[in-house]
Design an enzyme around this catalytic site. Structure first.
Site, PDB file in Angstrom:
ATOM      1  N   LYS A  71       0.818  -1.221   0.000  1.00  0.00           N
ATOM      2  CA  LYS A  71       0.000   0.000   0.000  1.00  0.00           C
ATOM      3  C   LYS A  71       0.850   1.269   0.000  1.00  0.00           C
ATOM      4  O   LYS A  71       0.627   2.196   0.771  1.00  0.00           O
ATOM      5  CB  LYS A  71      -0.981  -0.001   1.175  1.00  0.00           C
ATOM      6  CG  LYS A  71      -1.920  -1.193   1.189  1.00  0.00           C
ATOM      7  CD  LYS A  71      -2.646  -1.376  -0.135  1.00  0.00           C
ATOM      8  CE  LYS A  71      -3.557  -0.206  -0.497  1.00  0.00           C
ATOM      9  NZ  LYS A  71      -4.184  -0.365  -1.836  1.00  0.00           N
ATOM     10  N   GLY A  73       1.713   2.584  -3.270  1.00  0.00           N
ATOM     11  CA  GLY A  73       1.607   3.117  -4.617  1.00  0.00           C
ATOM     12  C   GLY A  73       1.982   2.123  -5.695  1.00  0.00           C
ATOM     13  O   GLY A  73       2.231   2.512  -6.842  1.00  0.00           O
ATOM     14  N   HIS A 121       6.855  -7.307  -2.885  1.00  0.00           N
ATOM     15  CA  HIS A 121       6.894  -6.559  -1.628  1.00  0.00           C
ATOM     16  C   HIS A 121       8.082  -6.993  -0.773  1.00  0.00           C
ATOM     17  O   HIS A 121       8.223  -6.529   0.358  1.00  0.00           O
ATOM     18  CB  HIS A 121       5.607  -6.769  -0.835  1.00  0.00           C
ATOM     19  CG  HIS A 121       4.393  -6.138  -1.462  1.00  0.00           C
ATOM     20  ND1 HIS A 121       4.390  -4.843  -1.939  1.00  0.00           N
ATOM     21  CD2 HIS A 121       3.139  -6.616  -1.670  1.00  0.00           C
ATOM     22  CE1 HIS A 121       3.178  -4.563  -2.430  1.00  0.00           C
ATOM     23  NE2 HIS A 121       2.419  -5.613  -2.281  1.00  0.00           N
ATOM     24  N   SER A 151      -3.610   3.271   4.696  1.00  0.00           N
ATOM     25  CA  SER A 151      -4.080   2.612   3.477  1.00  0.00           C
ATOM     26  C   SER A 151      -4.167   1.100   3.673  1.00  0.00           C
ATOM     27  O   SER A 151      -5.126   0.460   3.224  1.00  0.00           O
ATOM     28  CB  SER A 151      -3.138   2.947   2.312  1.00  0.00           C
ATOM     29  OG  SER A 151      -3.649   2.460   1.094  1.00  0.00           O
TER      30      SER A 151
END
EC number: 2.8.2.-
Length: 314
Positions: A71, A73, A121, A151
């Site tokens: 979260k 972008g 990630h 977010s």
């Protein structure tokens, strides 16, 4: 790289189970077990995915890997990257409605042809095990720690069909501050890519969410140049940058039918990936005390690094 992470606990190999038994373990904010591998925390099934990826991924020289902490972008950066390469494939844009971003979610546009686009990630040192000496390029996007936390909270609540559950937010906040959270600690994650961008500037590009928001044209040109597909003067003159930025804007992407109804490979509805996407929204959800604590932690963790860097980045 989503396919590597789309596993269940039942998919754990005996070798991985043995490894997990030797690792540090903690409970996550939702009660799931996390284990610490190569300095980062993973759910058991995610660790299996990381191990599979490290052993099985075969990088190609032209691969592009979009990396981020969750979260921060990722979807936006993926969309911009897809649009940049799509313009080189179809420069005429005879039929703008045929653009893949209008019929597919950016997370689903992982081309099998060159250049291939992937996302991850995992921190850089974990990613590096898989890419080794490959010249493939990595683009990392960093976001303010507080906005990123809020977010993540929203998408967790949506996935659980809960409306802004403060109890979950407080648990996520505590997990963030302790560093015991999926793919965390946050500060180690961003530092791994920042250091890599200094050591390998031609291979790793470090971008900041806030800077893309405040200087979209400049940052898009920077991304295009890094990826080897810079804008020509003619393209700049005819508004190509504006067209890409408009098509990849969160309001436009979230309004598309595919992003209202589709689901990702892990079952999360695409619509849950879209919210405000603004800078500073954390102030509407975190208390001033929570915000101050995160700022204090980040300053402490980054005290040995450039003050200019973390003032701009975080």
């Amino acid at each position: 790289m989503e396919k590597w992470m789309n596993l269940r606990d039942e998919d754990l190999t005996e070798e991985t189970k043995t490894l997990i038994s030797s690792l540090s373990s903690e409970k996550g904010y939702l009660g799931r077990n996390l284990c610490k591998y190569q300095g980062s925390w993973y759910y058991y099934n995610f660790l299996q995915g990381v191990l599979n990826f490290q052993r099985g991924f075969k990088p190609q020289d032209t691969d592009i890997i979009v990396a981020s902490y969750p979260k921060s972008g990722t979807l936006w950066l993926k969309a911009l990257t897809v649009a940049l390469f799509e313009r080189t494939k179809n420069p005429s844009h005879d039929d703008p409605m045929s653009h893949p971003l209008l019929s597919n979610n950016p997370h689903n546009l992982l081309s099998s042809s060159s250049p291939r686009l992937f996302s991850t990630h995992t921190p850089f040192h974990t990613l590096q095990v898989a890419v080794k000496d490959s010249p493939c390029k990595v683009v990392y996007i960093c976001r303010d720690a507080k906005d990123s936390l809020v977010s993540r909270w929203h998408i967790v609540c949506r996935s659980l069909n809960k409306e802004e559950d403060r109890t979950i937010l407080e648990s996520m906040f505590e997990s963030f501050c302790s560093g015991v959270c999926l793919f965390g600690p946050f500060w180690d994650h961003i530092l791994s890519y920042w250091k890599a961008s200094l050591e390998k500037p031609k291979q790793v590009l470090f971008m900041r969410y806030d800077e893309i928001k405040t200087d979209p044209h400049g940052q898009l040109k920077k991304l295009a140049e890094f990826l080897g597909c810079p804008f020509s003067k003619e393209e700049e003159k005819n508004g190509s940058l504006n067209k890409i930025l408009e098509m990849c804007s969160l309001p436009n992407l979230s309004s598309l039918e595919v992003n209202k109804t589709g689901k990702s490979i892990n079952g999360i509805e695409y619509k849950n990936h879209f919210r405000k996407g603004i800078v500073g929204d954390w102030k509407n959800h975190l208390t001033p005390e929570m915000g101050s604590k995160i700022d204090m932690i980040m300053k402490e963790k980054l005290k040995d690094y450039s003050e200019v860097w973390f003032e701009n980045a975080l």
